[in-house]
Design a protein around this motif. Structure first.
Motif, PDB file in Angstrom:
ATOM      1  N   GLY A 144       0.816  -1.202   0.000  1.00 28.31           N
ATOM      2  CA  GLY A 144       0.000   0.000   0.000  1.00 28.31           C
ATOM      3  C   GLY A 144       0.855   1.259   0.000  1.00 28.31           C
ATOM      4  N   GLY A 145       0.411   2.262  -0.765  1.00 27.63           N
ATOM      5  CA  GLY A 145       1.118   3.529  -0.836  1.00 27.63           C
ATOM      6  C   GLY A 145       2.234   3.589  -1.861  1.00 27.63           C
ATOM      7  N   GLU A 147       4.098   3.838  -5.507  1.00 32.33           N
ATOM      8  CA  GLU A 147       3.809   4.610  -6.717  1.00 32.33           C
ATOM      9  C   GLU A 147       4.828   4.301  -7.805  1.00 32.33           C
ATOM     10  OE1 GLU A 147       3.277   8.803  -6.154  1.00 32.33           O
ATOM     11  OE2 GLU A 147       2.280   8.551  -4.221  1.00 32.33           O
ATOM     12  N   ASN A 182      -4.057   2.776  -1.884  1.00 37.72           N
ATOM     13  CA  ASN A 182      -3.259   4.011  -1.829  1.00 37.72           C
ATOM     14  C   ASN A 182      -2.093   3.960  -2.810  1.00 37.72           C
ATOM     15  OD1 ASN A 182      -4.871   5.228   0.071  1.00 37.72           O
ATOM     16  ND2 ASN A 182      -3.518   4.806   1.804  1.00 37.72           N
ATOM     17  N   THR A 183      -2.172   3.085  -3.807  1.00 33.76           N
ATOM     18  CA  THR A 183      -1.133   2.991  -4.826  1.00 33.76           C
ATOM     19  C   THR A 183      -1.547   3.773  -6.065  1.00 33.76           C
ATOM     20  OG1 THR A 183      -2.132   0.884  -5.450  1.00 33.76           O
ATOM     21  CG2 THR A 183      -0.156   0.788  -4.110  1.00 33.76           C
ATOM     22  N   LYS A 184      -0.540   4.240  -6.809  1.00 30.80           N
ATOM     23  CA  LYS A 184      -0.802   5.022  -8.012  1.00 30.80           C
ATOM     24  C   LYS A 184       0.199   4.645  -9.100  1.00 30.80           C
ATOM     25  CE  LYS A 184      -2.454   9.069  -5.420  1.00 30.80           C
ATOM     26  NZ  LYS A 184      -2.222  10.512  -5.122  1.00 30.80           N
ATOM     27  N   THR A 215      -7.480  -3.498  -1.305  1.00 28.41           N
ATOM     28  CA  THR A 215      -6.897  -2.681  -0.243  1.00 28.41           C
ATOM     29  C   THR A 215      -6.417  -3.585   0.881  1.00 28.41           C
ATOM     30  OG1 THR A 215      -9.058  -2.351   0.789  1.00 28.41           O
ATOM     31  CG2 THR A 215      -8.327  -0.674  -0.771  1.00 28.41           C
ATOM     32  N   GLU A 221      -7.624   2.549   3.332  1.00 28.50           N
ATOM     33  CA  GLU A 221      -6.903   2.887   2.112  1.00 28.50           C
ATOM     34  C   GLU A 221      -7.882   3.199   0.992  1.00 28.50           C
ATOM     35  OE1 GLU A 221      -2.859   0.122   2.493  1.00 28.50           O
ATOM     36  OE2 GLU A 221      -4.481  -0.491   1.160  1.00 28.50           O
ATOM     37  N   ALA A 222      -7.508   4.138   0.136  1.00 29.40           N
ATOM     38  CA  ALA A 222      -8.256   4.363  -1.092  1.00 29.40           C
ATOM     39  C   ALA A 222      -7.897   3.276  -2.092  1.00 29.40           C
ATOM     40  CB  ALA A 222      -7.924   5.735  -1.665  1.00 29.40           C
TER      41      ALA A 222
END
Length: 461
Positions: A144-145, A147, A182-184, A215, A221-222
């Motif tokens: 998570g998180g 990028e 929360n990943t992009k 998630t 988390e988004a």
């Protein structure tokens, strides 16, 4: 003369660089410079002989790669790692192999949760084989998180459950590639994902995903955003209980807080995905250009629960969509077997703003399962079903729950033993309304367009 000599040498060097650049050698120099900073895992003691435990050596190489922000290279070989001690890949690291001959493989020393986890930004996994060896629940995990993670041209294979009932890994959702929230900007391109098969039930069902976007359990988390899943070959994901090639999930939709993910699932090839090729419980995706092959024909079986041992649909669905603002277009769906619903949209919750267009759906003519529908619409509002080509099955298009504010246009339906478009429901207090059904070309033996007395403002032109 000394100054003139230095200037002459400098000018000569500049001319030489210009000439070399023009014929491609300058790029070669740059590649050699990058190669010079590349970290070879064998330099850190990894053997790659398929016998030695290389976990410690690889971890040292990955740590040095993170410190230097460079590539960690795995030459041809089989590198055994302890699945209880997964490999960690940090920001600014590229893991690079020589293709299928560079294998990172779970050793038989123990059973583990995952083989490799990437965490951070600007990470690439390329040209390597990640073999869970049926000794991990997940093969590759994106934390998570994270990028700008790119997984490409690799093989991700062989996740399973532990056979020991006392093990922490006896149950759980299996996956080849797992992407948390929360990943992009996650890119999963041109990989082969295979042999992700559940053998023990989780929550009453055997659950496996080739690629799973979700998630982190227990965290706020988004959903992952700007995810690109393209050009992959995903096969042998099972069993029929709940084995899906790709599952893109936004659990925040449960509380009405889902987001449009702006993601794409494109040009992938699917074969032997026991329940579905693609399942969407998220918003804002485009699913396009995928090739989905149903290779089951009366030989797909449930493996758990009250239905254990009984025959399942050849495949339940090619594409199931349970979220709003999604587009399903230009996919090719075929095979020897048939689907219960080749494209399924909506079920319990109402989905909005759905486009299903220009797909080619061919249901296997030898399938004997009942209720075969090419496009099956549940609770749906604001929808467009346009330009699809449909062959075989029991129904071409069916709105079986509440359908409102939609158009069914320009479809070509050829049913050798079934009906064309069914705008009826067997459910009390459900209806179809505000629908335009026009310019469809239908050949069918049972009915062309079926209407119900509960229809309201349904126009058939």
């Amino acid at each position: 003369m000394g100054i003139f000599s230095k200037l002459t040498k400098s000018m000569t060097a500049m001319v030489l660089v210009t000439i070399l650049s023009g014929i491609g050698f300058y790029g070669l120099f740059i590649e050699e410079a990058n190669a010079a900073s590349m970290i070879n895992v064998k330099t850190y003691g990894a053997k790659g002989d398929g016998k030695t435990d290389d976990t410690s050596s690889i971890k040292k190489a990955l740590a040095e790669g993170a410190a230097k922000k460079t590539t960690v290279y795995f030459p041809k070989g089989t590198y055994l790692v302890n699945p209880k001690d997964p490999l960690a890949v940090s920001s600014n690291v590229k893991v690079l192999g020589d293709g299928a001959t560079s294998i990172i493989k779970a050793s038989t020393k123990d059973f583990g949760w995952e083989l490799m986890r990437v965490s951070g930004k600007d990470i690439e996994i390329s040209n390597i084989s990640l073999d869970g060896n049926k000794l991990v629940n997940r093969v590759l995990v994106v934390s998570g998180g994270s990028e700008r993670v790119n997984v490409n041209k690799s093989i991700v294979a062989n996740a399973s459950h532990s056979t020991k009932t006392s093990s922490d890994y006896f149950s759980g959702v299996l996956s080849g590639i797992l992407v948390y929230g929360n990943t992009k900007a996650i890119t999963i391109d041109s990989n082969e994902v295979k042999n992700i098969v559940a053998i023990n039930p989780t929550g009453g069902s055997m659950i496996a995903r080739g690629i799973y976007v979700t998630t982190t359990w227990g965290k706020s988390e988004a959903a992952a955003a700007n995810v690109s899943i393209t050009n992959n070959y995903i096969h042998h994901i099972g069993p029929a209980d709940d084995g899906d090639g790709i599952y893109y999930e936004d659990p925040n939709m449960d509380s009405g807080k889902g987001i449009d993910t702006n993601s794409i699932i494109s040009n992938n090839k699917f074969d032997n995905n026991a329940k579905r090729a693609i399942k969407i419980y998220a918003q804002g995706l485009t699913v396009t250009g995928n090739q989905i092959l149903n290779s089951y024909l009366q030989n797909n079986y449930y493996a758990s629960g009250s239905d254990k041992g009984s025959i399942a649909p050849d495949m339940y669905s090619a594409i199931s969509v349970y979220g709003s603002n999604n587009t399903i277009k230009s996919n090719t769906i075929s095979g020897i077997g048939s689907f219960y619903a080749a494209i399924e949209v909506g079920a319990v919750e109402t989905v909005n703003n759905i486009v299903v267009s220009n797909n080619k759906i061919t249901m296997g003519p030898k399938s004997v399962q009942k209720g075969k529908t090419a496009i099956r619409l549940g609770n749906i509002n604001k929808f467009t079903i346009d330009g699809n080509v449909i062959e075989n099955g029991d129904k071409g298009i069916w709105t079986w729950q509440n359908a409102d504010n939609g158009s069914i246009t320009n479809n070509k339906i050829k049913m050798t033993s079934g009906g064309g478009i069914d705008l009826t429901t067997y459910l009390a207090q459900f209806s179809q309304k505000n629908i335009v059904c026009s310019n469809n070309t239908i050949q069918a033996t049972q009915f062309i367009v079926k209407l119900a007395s509960s229809n309201f403002n349904v126009q058939v032109l």
